[in-house]
Design an enzyme around this catalytic site. Sequence first.
Site, PDB file in Angstrom:
ATOM      1  N   ASP A  93       1.998   8.919  20.371  1.00  0.00           N
ATOM      2  CA  ASP A  93       0.910   9.317  21.505  1.00  0.00           C
ATOM      3  C   ASP A  93       2.009   9.614  22.728  1.00  0.00           C
ATOM      4  OD1 ASP A  93       2.278   6.542  22.316  1.00  0.00           O
ATOM      5  OD2 ASP A  93       0.522   5.512  21.898  1.00  0.00           O
ATOM      6  N   SER A  94       1.428   9.696  24.070  1.00  0.00           N
ATOM      7  CA  SER A  94       2.141  10.094  25.009  1.00  0.00           C
ATOM      8  C   SER A  94       2.916   9.290  25.809  1.00  0.00           C
ATOM      9  CB  SER A  94       1.287  10.952  25.993  1.00  0.00           C
ATOM     10  OG  SER A  94       0.444  10.135  26.487  1.00  0.00           O
ATOM     11  N   GLY A  95       2.342   7.992  25.730  1.00  0.00           N
ATOM     12  CA  GLY A  95       2.778   6.931  26.554  1.00  0.00           C
ATOM     13  C   GLY A  95       2.031   6.724  27.615  1.00  0.00           C
ATOM     14  N   GLY A  96       0.917   7.601  27.947  1.00  0.00           N
ATOM     15  CA  GLY A  96       0.326   7.381  29.098  1.00  0.00           C
ATOM     16  C   GLY A  96      -0.785   6.117  29.301  1.00  0.00           C
ATOM     17  N   PHE A  97      -1.200   5.946  28.148  1.00  0.00           N
ATOM     18  CA  PHE A  97      -2.143   4.744  28.266  1.00  0.00           C
ATOM     19  C   PHE A  97      -1.241   3.455  28.514  1.00  0.00           C
ATOM     20  CE2 PHE A  97      -3.881   1.127  26.136  1.00  0.00           C
ATOM     21  CZ  PHE A  97      -5.371   1.185  26.578  1.00  0.00           C
ATOM     22  N   ASP A 147      -1.792  12.145  29.596  1.00  0.00           N
ATOM     23  CA  ASP A 147      -3.061  12.067  30.222  1.00  0.00           C
ATOM     24  C   ASP A 147      -3.184  10.764  31.061  1.00  0.00           C
ATOM     25  OD1 ASP A 147      -3.177  10.405  28.128  1.00  0.00           O
ATOM     26  OD2 ASP A 147      -5.339  10.669  27.836  1.00  0.00           O
ATOM     27  N   GLY A 217      -9.896   7.821  26.117  1.00  0.00           N
ATOM     28  CA  GLY A 217     -10.588   7.095  27.134  1.00  0.00           C
ATOM     29  C   GLY A 217     -11.926   6.434  26.512  1.00  0.00           C
ATOM     30  N   ASP A 267      -6.904   5.674  15.001  1.00  0.00           N
ATOM     31  CA  ASP A 267      -5.748   4.691  15.025  1.00  0.00           C
ATOM     32  C   ASP A 267      -6.088   3.529  15.616  1.00  0.00           C
ATOM     33  OD1 ASP A 267      -4.035   4.274  17.393  1.00  0.00           O
ATOM     34  OD2 ASP A 267      -5.154   6.070  17.732  1.00  0.00           O
TER      35      ASP A 267
END
Length: 376
Positions: A93-97, A147, A217, A267
Amino acid sequence: MTDSFTFKLLATDGKARRGELSMPRGTVRTPAFMPVGTAGTVKAMYLDQVRDLGSDIILGNTYHLMLRPGAERVARLGGLHEFARWPYPILTDSGGFQVMSLSQLRKLTENGVTFRSHIDGAAYEMSPERSIEIQGLLDSDIQMQLDECVALPAKPQEIARAMELSLRWAERCKTAFGEQTGKAMFGIVQGGDVAELRIRSAQALKAMDLKGYSIGGLAVGEPQAVMLDMLDITCPELPADKPRYLMGVGTPDDILKSVARGIDMFDCVMPTRAGRHGLAYTRRGKINLRNARHADDPRPLDEESDCPATRDYSRAYLHHLVKSQEALGAMLLTWNNLSYYQRLMQDIRDAIEALAFADRAAGITEGWVRGDLPSL
């Protein structure tokens, strides 16, 4: 094996889809559940076990790995596959969350986000380009755009702002990712619980012609019915010939209902986290091994299971391990839970191929409703 990244639909049953994701490191059978290996490990499991349970792909987390041990270090040591001894596909994942949820001090701008580590307070910057760079250093096979994920409930104008920012970041991530043979970057549909925003986000990402699309989200505080409504709205807007990934979801019931709406990939930390807290997922529903009713029960969790943790250990022993806070309790229950999730996914795939998904889903749900064995 293939040199390219491809997705092929093999069967459909209603909106439910059976497919295959192919890439150089292996094939992922869909619908697929990806065990979460946050920091390069699926907690309380050997990765050989994870593979033996039927996992084709695992998830790694950009935020955690960039903080410790560091993406550059992982790259020097051969990439995440070599580092963790998992030669099969990995999605990062991008790390944003995590930046939004774990970092107490953060500042969001058009360029990206600056934040302080939840570990030691050190300052970091994360831009769309840096997120893709880190995922490249980790050498993951599927990489996610950066995001902004807004927790629900939220005001529509705040949801719209974050969604539009995420679209601009998606364009920058696509440019940074470029053309990488055998790998893919997925966009992330945002828009909270606002139908018009979900449609706008999905259509804009579709126009970018990405290799896959995620729905983010959701499962962030809203009722299940809202999540399902957003899937009903979003999935028809996404290309039928590209994979669809519902991020961070979820319970077995969430998975069944989301597959019925056209989702291919999932996931969630739930099965591993529940295992560390004394909870077992079974065909009879969720069982709390902390409860005293299990203290003298010699029966296993499920005598018909092919998983040793499920079939060979008594409830009394599992109860003892959990109450004593023994590490083996977390290991056995996590083993059970991931086994159940992967057997559920295989059941779903078989049912779609047999054009019997609705009936099989109803039968699985009935088993949960009937509940656990009566106490001795």
